[in-house]
Design a protein around this motif. Structure first.
Motif, PDB file in Angstrom:
ATOM      1  N   HIS A   1      35.278  41.715  44.661  1.00  0.00           N
ATOM      2  CA  HIS A   1      36.113  40.590  45.080  1.00  0.00           C
ATOM      3  C   HIS A   1      36.126  40.619  46.599  1.00  0.00           C
ATOM      4  O   HIS A   1      36.374  41.667  47.210  1.00  0.00           O
ATOM      5  CB  HIS A   1      37.542  40.756  44.528  1.00  0.00           C
ATOM      6  CG  HIS A   1      38.542  39.871  45.201  1.00  0.00           C
ATOM      7  ND1 HIS A   1      39.045  38.732  44.617  1.00  0.00           N
ATOM      8  CD2 HIS A   1      39.128  39.965  46.433  1.00  0.00           C
ATOM      9  CE1 HIS A   1      39.888  38.155  45.470  1.00  0.00           C
ATOM     10  NE2 HIS A   1      39.961  38.881  46.568  1.00  0.00           N
TER      11      HIS A   1
ATOM     12  N   ASP B   1      34.421  36.205  43.929  1.00  0.00           N
ATOM     13  CA  ASP B   1      33.916  37.417  43.282  1.00  0.00           C
ATOM     14  C   ASP B   1      32.409  37.282  43.262  1.00  0.00           C
ATOM     15  O   ASP B   1      31.884  36.205  42.970  1.00  0.00           O
ATOM     16  CB  ASP B   1      34.439  37.538  41.845  1.00  0.00           C
ATOM     17  CG  ASP B   1      35.951  37.688  41.796  1.00  0.00           C
ATOM     18  OD1 ASP B   1      36.545  38.084  42.817  1.00  0.00           O
ATOM     19  OD2 ASP B   1      36.531  37.414  40.724  1.00  0.00           O
TER      20      ASP B   1
ATOM     21  N   HIS C   1      41.983  33.167  45.305  1.00  0.00           N
ATOM     22  CA  HIS C   1      41.018  32.261  44.662  1.00  0.00           C
ATOM     23  C   HIS C   1      41.581  30.838  44.576  1.00  0.00           C
ATOM     24  O   HIS C   1      40.826  29.875  44.588  1.00  0.00           O
ATOM     25  CB  HIS C   1      40.691  32.745  43.245  1.00  0.00           C
ATOM     26  CG  HIS C   1      39.773  33.927  43.197  1.00  0.00           C
ATOM     27  ND1 HIS C   1      38.412  33.819  43.306  1.00  0.00           N
ATOM     28  CD2 HIS C   1      40.039  35.258  43.064  1.00  0.00           C
ATOM     29  CE1 HIS C   1      37.866  35.028  43.229  1.00  0.00           C
ATOM     30  NE2 HIS C   1      38.824  35.919  43.082  1.00  0.00           N
TER      31      HIS C   1
HETATM   32 ZN    ZN Z   1      38.589  37.903  42.900  1.00  0.00          ZN
END
Ligand code: ZN
Ligand code: ZN
Length: 124
Positions: free
Chosen positions: A111, A78, A71
Motif C-alpha cells: 500500500h 495498492d 483510498h
Molecule cells: Zn491500500
C-alpha cells in the motif's frame, strides 16, 4: 457504463481507468501520487499493477478498508509487481519516499500513499 470510461492515458505507463473504483468507475487521483508511481515505474523498468486505487465509500467498506482510508480521497494505491521480491520493492518505494507504506507480506502487495501528515509504516 461505457467500456471507454476513464480510458485515458495519464502517464506513459498508466491509464486513469487503473485507478477507478471497480464498483462504480468513479475516480480521484492526486497528482503527487501519480508522480511518485511514475517514478517507481521508471526505476523498476517493469509494469506496476494497481490492484486498488480510488475507492468509493461503499467499496471501501466492502473490502474492509479503514474508515477515512486514503483510498477514498485519491491519495493511495495498492500495487503489485511481478518477478520482484516484496522486500526489494519496498526498498525502492522507501527511496521514492511515499509518506505511507503498508507491507502486506502474505497477500504480496504494497500500500502506498501520499498522506499530508507524518510518515506511517506498517506490516501485515
Ligand atoms: Zn491500500
Ligand atoms: Zn465504487
Amino acid at each position: 457504463m461505457l467500456n471507454s470510461t476513464n480510458n485515458i492515458k495519464i502517464a506513459k505507463d498508466f491509464k486513469l481507468s487503473e485507478f477507478a473504483c471497480p464498483c462504480c468507475n468513479r475516480v480521484m487521483l492526486h497528482p503527487k501520487l501519480l508522480a511518485k508511481l511514475v517514478e517507481l515505474r521508471n526505476n523498476l523498468e517493469i509494469p506496476v499493477y494497481v490492484t486498488s486505487g480510488y475507492r468509493c465509500f461503499e467499496h471501501n467498506q466492502k473490502v474492509g478498508g479503514v474508515v477515512n482510508s486514503y483510498h477514498c480521497i485519491g491519495l493511495a494505491a495498492d500495487i503489485k509487481v511481478k518477478d520482484i521480491n516484496l522486500i526489494t520493492l519496498l526498498e525502492v518505494c522507501e527511496n521514492i519516499d511515499f509518506n505511507g507504506i503498508g507491507f502486506y507480506e502474505k497477500k504480496n502487495f504494497l500500500h502506498l500513499d501520499v498522506r499530508p501528515t507524518r510518515r506511517a509504516r506498517w506490516r501485515e
